[in-house]
Design an enzyme around this catalytic site. Structure first.
Site, mmCIF file in Angstrom:
data_model
loop_
_atom_site.group_PDB
_atom_site.id
_atom_site.type_symbol
_atom_site.label_atom_id
_atom_site.label_comp_id
_atom_site.label_asym_id
_atom_site.label_seq_id
_atom_site.Cartn_x
_atom_site.Cartn_y
_atom_site.Cartn_z
ATOM 1 N N GLY A 111 1.326 -0.815 3.957
ATOM 2 C CA GLY A 111 0.554 -2.138 3.304
ATOM 3 C C GLY A 111 1.195 -3.507 3.983
ATOM 4 N N ASN A 171 0.555 -0.981 0.149
ATOM 5 C CA ASN A 171 -0.291 -0.056 0.579
ATOM 6 C C ASN A 171 1.339 1.523 0.201
ATOM 7 O OD1 ASN A 171 -2.195 -1.275 0.169
ATOM 8 N ND2 ASN A 171 -2.047 -0.999 2.529
ATOM 9 N N GLY A 198 1.942 -7.330 4.225
ATOM 10 C CA GLY A 198 2.470 -7.861 3.598
ATOM 11 C C GLY A 198 3.756 -6.991 3.369
ATOM 12 N N GLY A 218 5.011 6.692 11.777
ATOM 13 C CA GLY A 218 5.333 5.550 10.379
ATOM 14 C C GLY A 218 5.378 4.515 10.115
ATOM 15 N N ASP A 238 4.017 6.640 17.844
ATOM 16 C CA ASP A 238 3.189 6.280 17.020
ATOM 17 C C ASP A 238 3.149 4.121 16.441
ATOM 18 O OD1 ASP A 238 1.750 5.139 14.529
ATOM 19 O OD2 ASP A 238 3.235 6.813 13.120
ATOM 20 N N ALA A 265 2.343 -0.848 12.431
ATOM 21 C CA ALA A 265 3.375 -1.559 11.609
ATOM 22 C C ALA A 265 3.856 -2.484 12.952
ATOM 23 C CB ALA A 265 4.466 -0.864 10.386
ATOM 24 N N ALA A 266 3.234 -1.586 14.055
ATOM 25 C CA ALA A 266 4.063 -2.257 15.351
ATOM 26 C C ALA A 266 3.752 -4.122 15.231
ATOM 27 C CB ALA A 266 3.266 -2.117 17.134
ATOM 28 N N GLY A 267 2.306 -4.264 14.900
ATOM 29 C CA GLY A 267 2.203 -5.787 14.262
ATOM 30 C C GLY A 267 3.114 -6.584 13.484
ATOM 31 N N ASP A 268 3.424 -5.265 12.045
ATOM 32 C CA ASP A 268 3.574 -6.030 11.251
ATOM 33 C C ASP A 268 5.647 -6.227 11.449
ATOM 34 O OD1 ASP A 268 1.496 -5.947 9.561
ATOM 35 O OD2 ASP A 268 2.078 -3.848 8.631
ATOM 36 N N ASN A 270 -3.933 -9.918 16.947
ATOM 37 C CA ASN A 270 -3.560 -9.056 18.271
ATOM 38 C C ASN A 270 -4.933 -9.625 18.800
ATOM 39 O OD1 ASN A 270 -5.401 -7.624 17.121
ATOM 40 N ND2 ASN A 270 -4.267 -5.869 16.391
ATOM 41 N N THR A 313 -0.605 -11.400 20.337
ATOM 42 C CA THR A 313 0.380 -9.986 20.510
ATOM 43 C C THR A 313 -0.776 -9.044 21.549
ATOM 44 O OG1 THR A 313 -0.542 -8.712 18.861
ATOM 45 C CG2 THR A 313 1.585 -9.475 18.779
ATOM 46 N N GLY A 369 -0.291 -5.424 22.540
ATOM 47 C CA GLY A 369 0.590 -3.928 22.514
ATOM 48 C C GLY A 369 1.309 -3.843 23.276
HETATM 49 P P1 ADP Z 1 -0.851 -4.351 16.120
HETATM 50 O O1 ADP Z 1 0.098 -3.473 15.736
HETATM 51 O O2 ADP Z 1 -1.338 -5.844 15.147
HETATM 52 O O3 ADP Z 1 -2.385 -4.251 17.263
HETATM 53 P P2 ADP Z 1 -0.110 -5.004 19.309
HETATM 54 O O4 ADP Z 1 -0.296 -3.527 18.913
HETATM 55 O O5 ADP Z 1 -0.412 -6.115 19.794
HETATM 56 O O6 ADP Z 1 -0.444 -5.480 17.530
HETATM 57 O O7 ADP Z 1 1.659 -5.036 18.852
HETATM 58 C C1 ADP Z 1 2.426 -6.272 18.352
HETATM 59 C C2 ADP Z 1 3.830 -5.672 19.453
HETATM 60 O O8 ADP Z 1 4.453 -4.271 19.178
HETATM 61 C C3 ADP Z 1 3.304 -5.602 20.999
HETATM 62 O O9 ADP Z 1 3.293 -7.267 21.209
HETATM 63 C C4 ADP Z 1 4.856 -5.132 21.171
HETATM 64 O O10 ADP Z 1 5.638 -6.211 21.219
HETATM 65 C C5 ADP Z 1 5.316 -4.501 20.780
HETATM 66 N N1 ADP Z 1 4.335 -3.260 21.345
HETATM 67 C C6 ADP Z 1 3.095 -2.588 20.731
HETATM 68 N N2 ADP Z 1 2.877 -1.362 21.944
HETATM 69 C C7 ADP Z 1 3.981 -1.346 22.098
HETATM 70 C C8 ADP Z 1 4.227 -0.040 22.698
HETATM 71 N N3 ADP Z 1 3.537 0.711 23.276
HETATM 72 N N4 ADP Z 1 5.417 -0.109 23.994
HETATM 73 C C9 ADP Z 1 5.922 -1.353 23.609
HETATM 74 N N5 ADP Z 1 5.937 -2.341 22.284
HETATM 75 C C10 ADP Z 1 4.873 -2.228 21.966
#
Ligand code: ADP
Length: 301
Positions: free
Chosen positions: A38, A10, A40, A285, A244, A247-250, A182, A218, A220
């Site tokens: 995106g 994307n 992927g 980002g 921000d 893309a934490a999950g990605d 998540n 996951t 957060g």
């Molecule tokens: P998604 O982005 O798919 O919703 P999550 O929010 O569960 O997924 O985040 C995925 C992973 O990123 C978490 O398991 C954690 O390891 C890390 N993470 C996410 N948010 C935070 C945060 N605020 N501080 C530290 N680690 C984070």
């Protein structure tokens, strides 16, 4: 070449606002950027930056930005030979709003991602001969089922990040070895709310009952719920200042597969992935926020 990602590309349009607008409301944001995204693509980039030899099967449109996107993936070391440019359609688009707390809302238009059909996938079936296959849900479901079936038949570990949240047929879930929802996605898949450890354990049990050996939910900032053969526990994340969470999950998924590709044991791979994801939330980002192996290793020391 041992890790293959099949998934979406994307172009993300990101705007930062003090809070999300309500229906009918107009709010002025402070910052606007166009960045590659995106699920992927983000996961392929996260895997490559974390050290995995990564092949990416995907489709872009014939718009002006597509070429520079693919050049960017190549610069990250990704094998882009199975990214096809489709005519008469735009690259996928995501409109992302980020509020003052660093939370986001995302609106998607699939564009060329919708053209990654099972027939299109078959042009690249050699790419499904891999050790690990990583999938998400921003391409047609039939394509994911076909990819999982072909890769598994050739002995691959099939990993599904079931995002964005949706219910899924057993035809896909029965092919999955490792799933990484998540909390919202876990609830959508199982009907069980994941508000606490008991909820996570119950949701994981439902997914194990579908034949999925390893479940990582996951949570957060709390970290993850890691469940193998029904035995689950929390593995805490890293404490960082979230700017921000896009893309934490990605980042978690790509880095997890990179660590597994390097033969790290599962719990150590989860720590590596959490370090990568924690770094990504400290920066704005999607792909711009994804760290490389040196940074991840430094946080782990
Ligand atoms: P998604 O982005 O798919 O919703 P999550 O929010 O569960 O997924 O985040 C995925 C992973 O990123 C978490 O398991 C954690 O390891 C890390 N993470 C996410 N948010 C935070 C945060 N605020 N501080 C530290 N680690 C984070």
């Amino acid at each position: 070449m041992t890790l293959t990602v099949v998934g979406s590309i994307n172009i993300d349009h990101v705007i930062r606002l003090p809070q999300f607008p309500r229906p009918g409301e107009t709010l002025t944001g402070s910052d606007y950027r166009i960045v590659p995204g995106g699920k992927g693509a983000n996961q392929a980039v996260a895997a490559a930056r974390a050290g995995a030899a990564t092949r990416f099967i995907a489709c872009v449109g014939d718009d002006a930005l597509a070429r520079s996107l693919v050049e960017g993936f190549a610069a990250d070391g990704i094998d882009v030979s199975a990214i096809d440019r489709m005519t008469g359609i735009n690259t996928g688009v995501a409109l992302i709003q980020v509020n003052g707390e660093g939370e986001n809302t995302i609106s998607l238009a699939a564009g060329a991602n919708g053209r990654l059909t099972p027939e299109q996938l078959n042009r690249h079936s050699a790419g499904l001969s891999c050790e690990q296959l990583l999938l998400q849900l921003e391409i047609p479901l039939d394509t994911n089922i076909a990819a999982a079936g072909q890769a598994k038949a050739q002995g691959a570990r099939v990993v599904l990040n079931p995002a964005p949240a949706q219910a899924l047929p057993d035809a896909l879930l029965s092919l999955v070895d490792l799933i990484t929802p998540n909390e919202t996605e876990a609830e959508r898949l199982t009907g069980i709310a994941v508000h606490d450890d008991a909820g996570a354990a119950a949701a994981a049990r439902v997914l194990h009952a579908k034949g999925i050996a390893t479940v990582i939910i996951t949570l957060g900032a709390r970290g993850v719920w890691l469940s193998e053969q029904g035995q689950g526990r929390v593995i805490p994340g890293f404490k960082v200042e979230a700017v921000d969470t896009t893309a934490a999950g990605d980042t978690f998924n790509g880095a997890l597969l990179a660590a597994l590709q390097q033969q790290q044991p599962l719990e150590q791979a989860v720590r590596f992935a959490q370090a990568a994801a924690a770094l990504s939330v400290t920066r704005p980002g999607a792909q711009t926020s994804i760290p490389d192996k040196t940074e991840i290793t430094a946080l782990l020391e």
